[in-house]
Enzyme design. Structure first.
Site, PDB file in Angstrom:
ATOM      1  N   SER A 143     -61.837  56.035 145.242  1.00  0.00           N
ATOM      2  CA  SER A 143     -60.480  55.377 145.851  1.00  0.00           C
ATOM      3  C   SER A 143     -61.079  55.599 147.442  1.00  0.00           C
ATOM      4  CB  SER A 143     -59.427  56.697 145.363  1.00  0.00           C
ATOM      5  OG  SER A 143     -60.487  57.762 145.345  1.00  0.00           O
ATOM      6  N   ASN A 177     -58.298  68.143 141.138  1.00  0.00           N
ATOM      7  CA  ASN A 177     -56.273  67.683 140.417  1.00  0.00           C
ATOM      8  C   ASN A 177     -55.889  68.671 141.290  1.00  0.00           C
ATOM      9  OD1 ASN A 177     -59.010  66.559 138.836  1.00  0.00           O
ATOM     10  ND2 ASN A 177     -57.808  67.688 136.616  1.00  0.00           N
ATOM     11  N   THR A 186     -14.803  39.130 152.158  1.00  0.00           N
ATOM     12  CA  THR A 186     -15.464  38.998 151.090  1.00  0.00           C
ATOM     13  C   THR A 186     -15.571  37.913 150.851  1.00  0.00           C
ATOM     14  OG1 THR A 186     -12.944  39.152 150.206  1.00  0.00           O
ATOM     15  CG2 THR A 186     -13.373  41.249 150.579  1.00  0.00           C
ATOM     16  N   HIS A 187     -16.732  38.206 149.416  1.00  0.00           N
ATOM     17  CA  HIS A 187     -16.399  36.688 148.843  1.00  0.00           C
ATOM     18  C   HIS A 187     -17.566  35.704 149.856  1.00  0.00           C
ATOM     19  CE1 HIS A 187     -15.033  37.840 145.514  1.00  0.00           C
ATOM     20  NE2 HIS A 187     -14.186  39.025 146.495  1.00  0.00           N
ATOM     21  N   SER A 243     -40.952  26.616 165.090  1.00  0.00           N
ATOM     22  CA  SER A 243     -41.848  25.830 163.506  1.00  0.00           C
ATOM     23  C   SER A 243     -42.786  24.865 164.757  1.00  0.00           C
ATOM     24  CB  SER A 243     -40.410  24.648 163.594  1.00  0.00           C
ATOM     25  OG  SER A 243     -40.818  23.515 162.663  1.00  0.00           O
ATOM     26  N   LYS A 281     -36.745  24.232 166.510  1.00  0.00           N
ATOM     27  CA  LYS A 281     -35.974  26.001 165.875  1.00  0.00           C
ATOM     28  C   LYS A 281     -36.654  26.437 166.338  1.00  0.00           C
ATOM     29  CE  LYS A 281     -35.334  26.066 161.821  1.00  0.00           C
ATOM     30  NZ  LYS A 281     -35.754  25.249 160.808  1.00  0.00           N
ATOM     31  N   ASN A 301     -36.467  30.554 164.826  1.00  0.00           N
ATOM     32  CA  ASN A 301     -36.264  30.918 163.478  1.00  0.00           C
ATOM     33  C   ASN A 301     -36.738  32.490 163.251  1.00  0.00           C
ATOM     34  OD1 ASN A 301     -36.299  28.902 162.030  1.00  0.00           O
ATOM     35  ND2 ASN A 301     -38.813  28.467 162.090  1.00  0.00           N
ATOM     36  N   GLU A 329     -36.774  38.051 158.302  1.00  0.00           N
ATOM     37  CA  GLU A 329     -36.626  36.658 157.226  1.00  0.00           C
ATOM     38  C   GLU A 329     -37.672  37.748 156.065  1.00  0.00           C
ATOM     39  OE1 GLU A 329     -35.290  33.067 157.385  1.00  0.00           O
ATOM     40  OE2 GLU A 329     -37.191  33.434 157.482  1.00  0.00           O
ATOM     41  N   TYR A 336     -53.353  65.865 133.819  1.00  0.00           N
ATOM     42  CA  TYR A 336     -53.875  64.700 134.882  1.00  0.00           C
ATOM     43  C   TYR A 336     -54.899  63.654 134.297  1.00  0.00           C
ATOM     44  CZ  TYR A 336     -57.092  61.827 138.247  1.00  0.00           C
ATOM     45  OH  TYR A 336     -57.496  61.191 139.194  1.00  0.00           O
ATOM     46  N   GLN A 376     -54.928  57.709 140.191  1.00  0.00           N
ATOM     47  CA  GLN A 376     -55.524  57.419 141.240  1.00  0.00           C
ATOM     48  C   GLN A 376     -54.074  56.236 141.682  1.00  0.00           C
ATOM     49  OE1 GLN A 376     -59.439  57.722 141.954  1.00  0.00           O
ATOM     50  NE2 GLN A 376     -59.427  55.028 141.707  1.00  0.00           N
ATOM     51  N   LYS A 397     -51.671  55.883 144.833  1.00  0.00           N
ATOM     52  CA  LYS A 397     -52.342  55.799 146.248  1.00  0.00           C
ATOM     53  C   LYS A 397     -52.065  54.690 146.673  1.00  0.00           C
ATOM     54  CE  LYS A 397     -54.515  59.837 145.452  1.00  0.00           C
ATOM     55  NZ  LYS A 397     -54.526  60.238 144.038  1.00  0.00           N
TER      56      LYS A 397
HETATM   57  N1  ARG Z   1     -59.542  60.340 143.540  1.00  0.00           N
HETATM   58  C1  ARG Z   1     -59.020  61.198 142.544  1.00  0.00           C
HETATM   59  C2  ARG Z   1     -56.936  60.577 142.380  1.00  0.00           C
HETATM   60  O1  ARG Z   1     -56.592  60.216 143.187  1.00  0.00           O
HETATM   61  C3  ARG Z   1     -58.874  62.688 142.830  1.00  0.00           C
HETATM   62  C4  ARG Z   1     -58.397  63.552 141.309  1.00  0.00           C
HETATM   63  C5  ARG Z   1     -60.151  62.839 140.958  1.00  0.00           C
HETATM   64  N2  ARG Z   1     -59.709  64.398 139.794  1.00  0.00           N
HETATM   65  C6  ARG Z   1     -60.626  63.750 138.551  1.00  0.00           C
HETATM   66  N3  ARG Z   1     -60.704  64.411 137.607  1.00  0.00           N
HETATM   67  N4  ARG Z   1     -61.576  63.114 138.758  1.00  0.00           N
HETATM   68  O2  ARG Z   1     -56.918  60.604 141.750  1.00  0.00           O
END
Ligand code: ARG
Length: 439
Positions: free
Chosen positions: A22, A109, A153-154, A275, A281, A283, A288, A315, A320, A323
């Protein structure tokens, strides 16, 4: 490079390593990871779990990692599993044995749980700041443009309001959005650090100390819950979704208003695009895109709710997946608030067009009825009389204000000269609680 491996006979497959990592996205939390480690290390020393020597080595090492990342000397990259492994392994490289003691009485964790809370809190404050800016800009633009416009309205012209009052409706939405985020921050204001992997630790650590150090009101009550809780991300994503829904409604109005059909506003060239084929144009791409990106933020909310719905305590690696969704939503909301702020700031209001639309839409019809009610007619009867007046005006290409006294009296003997003053658009806003519209 890993923090584990002792119980394995074979190396992890490269495909699995990449799939599992990650670092490419959780690196944005490096500041929070180091901050959390500072607090944990200080607590370990204070509780007599590590020596003063180790404490000093670790804190100096963490500081140098932080400084090097900030200055660009240390790039967050390589085959690390995540930002936590990156910081810890770099620390050990720099300070040796002491670095290996930092993780005593801690798990990734509770580490990731605290980092994510700290990061979410920082970003929530940034969003509040951007909301405040947009609120001020809407108020300023409104104050500069206290012109009458049709309220709808509407999407049919209904009654007269002012452009300022219309913008103030969005100010109120944004004030609620702000409160929602504050409310979420109040609920999430508990530190999970010290929960360990899932069941605490045999060390007598001080969770109150680390909670205070990191600016939390208290420590979480339950270890299992502390490491598994991502409610605050769901709540924030829901708060963000509501912000986006509001921005999207405002975008839709700006798109309509800037069309030739309405022509109530002109968007600045700076925030418009052209455009490739149609030379004429201009835009409204900025708004948007905001309207479009709303779907993306809703998507993040749905994704996280779905990730969390089936996982047992405590956990699980599924988590993960919180994120990328959260980071993307935060960045999207921040950029949309910023762009909307600029779009409003640079907007030109075509007040003559709005006033013309007011005068052409029978927007004083309700007040004609109110007038008859003041003279003694029941409202339901007055409603019917004014309906007939509107048909007459439509058939003869007139507006109500241009009717002669004789014409009025054909519909009701209760009309007298006072009607003209009573239904003049600007006067309407001086009556009853409509005064609030222009206050
Ligand atoms: N990269 C992990 C996450 O975002 C960190 C925690 C990892 N914990 C584990 N027991 N493997 O969740």
């Amino acid at each position: 490079m890993k923090l584990w491996g002792g119980r394995f006979k074979e190396n992890e497959n490269k495909l699995m390593e990449d799939f599992n990592s990650s670092l490419s996205f959780d690196k944005v939390m490096y500041e929070e990871d180091i901050k959390g480690s500072f607090a944990h290390c200080e607590m370990l020393y204070k509780c007599g779990i590590i020596s003063e020597e180790d404490y000093k080595a670790i804190t100096q090492g963490l500081q140098s990692i932080y400084d090097d990342i900030q200055s660009g000397k240390l790039l967050i990259e390589g085959d690390y599993e995540d930002i936590h492994s990156f910081v810890e392994l770099n620390l050990t490289q720099r300070v040796g044995e002491a670095g290996k003691r930092l993780h005593t009485a801690r798990s990734r964790n509770d580490q990731v749980a605290v980092d994510t809370r700290l990061y979410a809190r920082k970003k929530a404050y940034e969003i509040i700041e951007s909301i405040d800016k947009l609120i001020n800009t809407l108020k300023e633009k409104g104050n500069e443009n206290e012109y009458i416009m049709p309220g709808y309205t509407h999407l049919q012209r209904a009654q007269v309001v002012t452009f300022r009052y219309h913008l103030l409706a969005y100010v109120n939405m944004l004030l609620r959005d702000r409160r929602r985020i504050e409310n979420t921050m109040e609920i999430m204001n508990e530190s999970p650090l010290g929960c360990g992997a899932l069941a605490g630790t045999t060390y007598d650590i001080d969770r109150v100390f680390t909670a205070e150090k990191l600016g939390f009101k208290k420590q979480v009550d339950n270890f299992l819950d502390g490491v598994s809780d991502r409610d605050y991300l769901v709540e924030l994503l829901s708060d963000f979704s509501i912000i986006m829904m509001h921005l999207s409604r405002l975008s839709e109005e700006l798109i309509l208003w800037s069309s030739k059909e309405f022509n109530f506003v002109t968007m600045s060239d700076e925030y418009s695009t052209g455009s490739s084929i149609m030379p004429q144009k201009k835009n409204p791409d900025a708004v948007e895109l905001i309207r479009g990106k709303t779907g993306r933020v809703y998507g993040s909310l749905m994704a996280l709710l779905t990730v969390l719905k089936g996982i047992p305590l405590a956990y699980n690696k599924d988590m993960q997946e919180d994120k990328e969704n959260f980071f993307d939503a935060v960045n999207t909301v921040l950029s949309c608030l910023k762009i909307m702020n600029e779009v409003i700031k640079t907007l030109t209001v075509n007040h003559d067009k709005m006033e013309k639309a007011v005068s052409e839409g029978f927007l004083n019809a309700t007040e004609v009825a109110d007038y008859l009610v003041c003279k003694g007619m029941a409202f339901r009867d007055a409603h019917k009389v004014v309906g007939e007046i509107v048909i007459f005006c439509e058939d003869n290409g007139k507006d109500i204000l241009s009717l002669s006294m004789e014409e009025f009296n054909k519909f009701s003997g209760l009309f007298d000269k006072g009607i003209y003053e009573y239904i003049e658009y600007k006067n309407i806003l001086k009556k009853g609680i409509k005064k609030e519209i222009v206050l």
